[in-house]
Scaffold this motif. Structure first.
Motif, short mmCIF file in Angstrom:
data_model
loop_
_atom_site.label_atom_id
_atom_site.label_comp_id
_atom_site.label_asym_id
_atom_site.label_seq_id
_atom_site.Cartn_x
_atom_site.Cartn_y
_atom_site.Cartn_z
N MET A 1 64.42 35.27 41.20
CA MET A 1 63.36 35.33 42.38
C MET A 1 62.62 36.55 42.25
N SER A 2 61.29 36.62 42.09
CA SER A 2 60.42 37.90 42.20
C SER A 2 60.36 38.75 43.28
N LYS A 3 60.42 39.99 43.01
CA LYS A 3 60.65 40.94 44.06
C LYS A 3 59.18 41.41 44.45
N LYS A 4 58.62 41.20 45.55
CA LYS A 4 57.25 41.46 45.95
C LYS A 4 57.50 42.50 47.15
N VAL A 5 56.67 43.67 46.91
CA VAL A 5 56.76 44.43 47.92
C VAL A 5 55.48 44.75 48.53
N ALA A 6 55.27 44.78 49.99
CA ALA A 6 53.98 44.65 50.49
C ALA A 6 53.50 46.13 50.66
N ILE A 7 52.26 46.60 50.13
CA ILE A 7 52.04 47.87 50.10
C ILE A 7 50.79 48.18 51.12
N THR A 8 50.00 47.41 51.49
CA THR A 8 48.88 47.35 52.27
C THR A 8 48.91 45.99 53.14
N GLU A 9 48.01 45.82 54.08
CA GLU A 9 47.91 44.73 54.77
C GLU A 9 47.45 43.75 53.74
N TYR A 10 46.96 43.89 52.84
CA TYR A 10 46.38 42.91 51.81
C TYR A 10 46.95 42.82 50.40
N LEU A 11 47.77 44.07 49.97
CA LEU A 11 48.11 44.10 48.51
C LEU A 11 49.61 44.12 48.59
N GLU A 12 50.17 43.70 47.53
CA GLU A 12 51.62 43.77 47.36
C GLU A 12 51.74 43.94 45.68
N ILE A 13 52.96 44.37 45.43
CA ILE A 13 53.28 44.68 44.02
C ILE A 13 54.51 43.75 43.75
N GLU A 14 54.43 42.93 42.49
CA GLU A 14 55.56 42.36 42.23
C GLU A 14 56.20 43.19 41.05
N LEU A 15 57.47 43.51 41.38
CA LEU A 15 58.26 44.59 40.94
C LEU A 15 58.58 44.01 39.53
N ASP A 16 58.76 42.92 39.23
CA ASP A 16 59.28 42.28 37.72
C ASP A 16 58.08 42.37 36.76
N THR A 17 57.05 41.88 37.26
CA THR A 17 55.91 42.10 36.29
C THR A 17 55.03 43.12 36.48
N GLU A 18 55.37 44.03 37.47
CA GLU A 18 54.55 45.23 37.64
C GLU A 18 52.90 44.94 38.10
N ARG A 19 52.81 44.01 38.75
CA ARG A 19 51.50 43.69 39.23
C ARG A 19 51.07 43.73 40.44
N TRP A 20 49.79 44.19 40.75
CA TRP A 20 49.04 44.10 42.18
C TRP A 20 48.83 42.50 42.19
N HIS A 21 48.93 42.08 43.60
CA HIS A 21 48.65 40.77 43.98
C HIS A 21 48.03 40.79 45.35
N CYS A 22 47.35 39.85 45.64
CA CYS A 22 46.67 39.72 47.11
C CYS A 22 47.55 39.12 47.79
N ARG A 23 47.76 39.61 49.06
CA ARG A 23 48.74 39.26 49.73
C ARG A 23 48.37 37.62 50.90
N VAL A 24 47.17 37.36 50.69
CA VAL A 24 46.75 36.38 51.42
C VAL A 24 46.68 35.09 50.33
N CYS A 25 46.38 35.37 49.13
CA CYS A 25 46.22 34.08 48.31
C CYS A 25 47.26 34.21 46.92
N GLY A 26 47.99 35.20 46.92
CA GLY A 26 48.84 35.44 45.74
C GLY A 26 48.00 36.01 44.27
N HIS A 27 46.92 36.01 44.37
CA HIS A 27 45.98 36.23 43.20
C HIS A 27 46.44 37.54 42.27
N ASP A 28 46.67 37.52 41.17
CA ASP A 28 47.12 38.25 40.24
C ASP A 28 45.72 39.32 40.07
N ILE A 29 45.68 40.46 40.38
CA ILE A 29 44.67 41.38 40.64
C ILE A 29 44.91 42.44 39.45
N ALA A 30 45.67 43.11 39.19
CA ALA A 30 45.59 44.34 38.11
C ALA A 30 47.02 44.77 37.74
#
Length: 117
Positions: A1-30
């Protein structure tokens, strides 16, 4: 199970892949070690589009928009769902700010310790 950490209202980090994601749609940002803004759509706005002149009847004073020769409003949108993730006021020619820089290794360590409890 991937570990996601909410950073802002609209951004989260997936710790396993070290990627920013949109918290609304899950889009891989950077990459999480990079500026998340590099993976978002950027809209450079004229401040006069947002700050319309206002007349204060009691004081007979006008409030004007920032001068576009000195200020620009930058909006950052998720390229997948169009959510407005962030905005900033910058002088023209100024590079985008890198406003969130996290210690990813420390964050991973803290979450590993929390899971062990």
């Amino acid at each position: 199970m991937s570990k996601k950490v909410a950073i802002t209202e609209y951004l989260e980090i997936e710790l396993d892949t070290e990627r920013w994601h949109c918290r609304v749609c899950g889009h891989d940002i950077a990459a999480a070690r990079d500026n998340y803004k590099t993976g978002l759509l950027v809209y450079d706005r004229d401040p006069r589009e947002i700050h319309h002149p206002i007349l204060d009847e009691e004081r007979y004073a006008y409030t004007y928009a920032p001068d576009p020769a000195w200020c620009r409003i930058i909006e950052f949108y998720c390229p997948s769902c169009g959510t407005l993730v962030e905005n900033e006021y910058l002088p023209p020619g100024m590079p985008l700010t890198h406003d969130i820089e996290l210690d990813i290794d420390k964050l991973k360590q803290r979450h590993a310790e929390t899971e062990g409890k």
